[in-house]
Design a protein around this motif. Structure first.
Motif, short mmCIF file in Angstrom:
data_model
loop_
_atom_site.label_atom_id
_atom_site.label_comp_id
_atom_site.label_asym_id
_atom_site.label_seq_id
_atom_site.Cartn_x
_atom_site.Cartn_y
_atom_site.Cartn_z
N UNK A 257 24.30 6.17 -8.15
CA UNK A 257 23.81 6.26 -9.10
C UNK A 257 22.75 5.51 -9.25
N UNK A 258 23.07 3.82 -8.81
CA UNK A 258 21.78 3.38 -8.91
C UNK A 258 20.71 3.95 -7.84
N UNK A 259 21.54 4.62 -6.64
CA UNK A 259 20.19 5.06 -5.89
C UNK A 259 19.36 5.85 -6.79
N UNK A 260 19.76 6.84 -7.52
CA UNK A 260 19.30 7.46 -8.27
C UNK A 260 18.19 7.00 -8.77
N UNK A 261 18.61 6.22 -9.64
CA UNK A 261 17.49 5.73 -10.61
C UNK A 261 16.58 4.59 -9.53
N UNK A 262 17.08 3.94 -8.92
CA UNK A 262 16.00 3.31 -8.32
C UNK A 262 14.44 4.33 -7.81
N UNK A 263 14.68 5.62 -7.00
CA UNK A 263 14.50 6.30 -6.06
C UNK A 263 13.55 6.82 -7.60
N UNK A 264 13.45 7.45 -8.37
CA UNK A 264 13.33 7.77 -9.82
C UNK A 264 12.23 6.75 -10.35
N UNK A 265 12.81 5.41 -10.44
CA UNK A 265 12.08 4.71 -10.96
C UNK A 265 10.43 4.47 -10.02
N UNK A 266 10.91 4.21 -8.74
CA UNK A 266 9.85 4.04 -7.18
C UNK A 266 8.67 5.40 -7.53
N UNK A 267 9.19 6.47 -7.32
CA UNK A 267 8.82 7.89 -7.25
C UNK A 267 7.33 7.34 -8.66
N UNK B 49 8.08 9.63 -16.62
CA UNK B 49 9.28 9.22 -15.51
C UNK B 49 10.67 10.07 -15.50
N UNK B 50 10.94 11.07 -17.09
CA UNK B 50 11.77 11.79 -17.23
C UNK B 50 11.70 12.83 -16.25
N UNK B 51 11.05 13.75 -15.80
CA UNK B 51 10.21 14.08 -15.18
C UNK B 51 11.14 14.24 -13.57
N UNK B 52 11.31 13.44 -13.03
CA UNK B 52 12.33 13.22 -11.75
C UNK B 52 13.64 13.01 -11.76
N UNK B 53 13.91 13.90 -10.77
CA UNK B 53 15.22 14.14 -10.78
C UNK B 53 15.74 13.37 -8.87
N UNK B 54 16.47 12.54 -8.88
CA UNK B 54 16.73 11.47 -7.88
C UNK B 54 17.78 12.19 -6.93
N UNK B 55 18.14 11.76 -5.99
CA UNK B 55 19.04 12.38 -5.11
C UNK B 55 19.89 10.70 -4.18
N UNK C 98 17.05 7.85 -0.23
CA UNK C 98 17.41 9.02 -1.14
C UNK C 98 16.36 9.35 -1.63
N UNK C 99 16.52 10.13 -2.27
CA UNK C 99 15.19 11.26 -2.05
C UNK C 99 14.68 11.14 -3.96
N UNK C 100 13.36 11.71 -4.94
CA UNK C 100 12.73 12.12 -6.29
C UNK C 100 12.36 13.30 -6.19
N UNK C 101 12.06 14.18 -6.35
CA UNK C 101 11.81 15.41 -7.01
C UNK C 101 12.06 15.84 -8.20
#
Length: 369
Positions: free
Chosen positions: A247-257, A275-281, A290-293
């Motif tokens: 969960x932390x990785x998803x949120x962090x990579x979305x913010x970084x993206x 910010x809501x356009x991104x989905x973190x993995x 981690x990756x964001x799409x």
């Protein structure tokens, strides 16, 4: 664009599809059951899957009424639908239109906040009559006698939600599985196992054990019980920690993206992606980070990763890697590294100019995954 369209807004489509996917036939097992049946009765859309061992029906509500219709999605169409719904909030309505394309082929169009998808369908599939099967099962009264089921198939019902009700309808009849907006059937085993010790033997075991009467074998049994409990608690704690880390990785990579788009692509991606356009993995088990799409529309995606930089010196670093992923004419995807607004503009221009496969597509984004 269409003829004879039926426009709907569907609530709960993502949940309905996710619940029934474990029940469709595996590839090459039964071509007529590898996909999903979408059956609209005028007020609700029923999503049906079966491999003849189990049958699952998920129900989604339509905001407005419309004429009834039924369409079948084959395996490639199901993959496209699943990919589209993966980026959809389960609470959001999905706009759905059924009609025909210019070649009079039956088509479904789905549209959400993140994009849209077109699905080629079949109006006359060789799919079981799920209403008839359910009606026959409901006509049988509930029974108290035991029923023999396959534990392997029972695992499928986990997708139905946190709780479900199982109702046995007599020997040789399917077991009914019920949850909110969900109904399923599981066929009993045709080959009954040989009769073994019944409940009476277990009653005898628990009745003869006395507190304080503990032989050496009893100590070992107690030790094994304690060890099993400790193992289960430890694995649950590790699983919880892993979920929290993901969960932390998803949120962090979305913010970084989001930050990277505003900084590196201020004139293009920074203006269209929120910010809501991104989905973190979260990071993978093979060392991938981690990756964001973010979905751009037209089958295109943009991905973000923060990859490590390897230097000869005993220190490293991180670098932002942004890929534009676009569909290739062969059905796969082409990945292009973009590092500023200009390189992105060139990549988009090339995408408009290319009409055939140039051999630079990647298996990693193919529909077979």
């Amino acid at each position: 664009m269409t003829s004879h369209p039926n426009d709907l807004d569907i609530i709960g489509l993502r949940t309905a599809v996710a619940r029934v996917l474990p029940h469709k036939a595996l590839p090459c097992a039964n071509p007529t059951l590898e996909g999903l049946l979408l059956d609209f009765d005028g007020s609700h859309l029923y999503v049906v899957a079966s491999d003849r061992f189990t049958l699952a029906i998920g129900r989604a509500a339509a905001i407005q009424s419309a004429p009834a219709w039924s369409r079948y999605l084959d395996m490639p169409a199901v993959s496209n639908l699943d990919r589209f719904l993966e980026l959809t909030d389960p609470r959001d309505p999905v706009a759905l239109s059924s009609g025909y394309d210019v070649d009079e082929a039956p088509v479904l169009w789905l549209k959400g906040r993140h994009g849209s998808v077109e699905l080629v369908t079949d109006e006359n599939p060789d799919f079981p009559d799920w209403r008839e099967l359910v009606a026959k099962s409901l006509a049988n009264p509930a029974q108290d006698e035991p029923v023999v089921l396959s534990p392997r198939l029972l695992q499928r019902w986990a997708a139905a939600g946190d709780s479900a009700t199982f109702s046995h309808r007599g020997a040789g009849n399917p077991v009914l599985v019920m949850a909110d907006d969900f109904l399923g059937l599981q066929a009993p085993r045709r080959r009954q196992p040989a009769a073994g010790p019944g409940l009476d033997s277990w009653r005898k075991v628990v009745a003869t054990r006395k507190e304080g009467d503990m032989s050496d074998d009893g100590l070992l049994a107690q030790l094994r019980e304690l060890a099993a409990g400790h193992l289960a608690d430890t694995e649950e704690a590790r699983a919880k920690a892993r979920r929290e880390q993901e969960k932390r990785e998803r949120s962090d990579v979305e913010a970084r993206a989001f930050t990277c788009m505003n900084k590196v692509f201020p004139g293009t991606l920074g203006k269209v992606l929120s910010r809501d356009s991104w989905r973190g993995y979260p990071g993978g088990q093979e060392g991938t980070g981690p990756m964001a799409v973010a979905y751009l529309g037209g089958g295109m995606f943009v991905t973000y990763e923060s990859r490590p930089v390897v230097f000869d010196a005993p220190w490293g670093g991180q670098r932002d890697v942004v890929l534009l992923v676009r569909p290739c004419a062969c059905g796969r995807y082409i990945e292009t590294v973009v590092d500023d607004d200009y390189s992105l503009a060139l990549a988009l221009k090339d995408a408009e100019a290319l009409t055939g496969c140039v051999g630079s597509c990647d298996d990693g984004w193919s529909e077979e995954d």
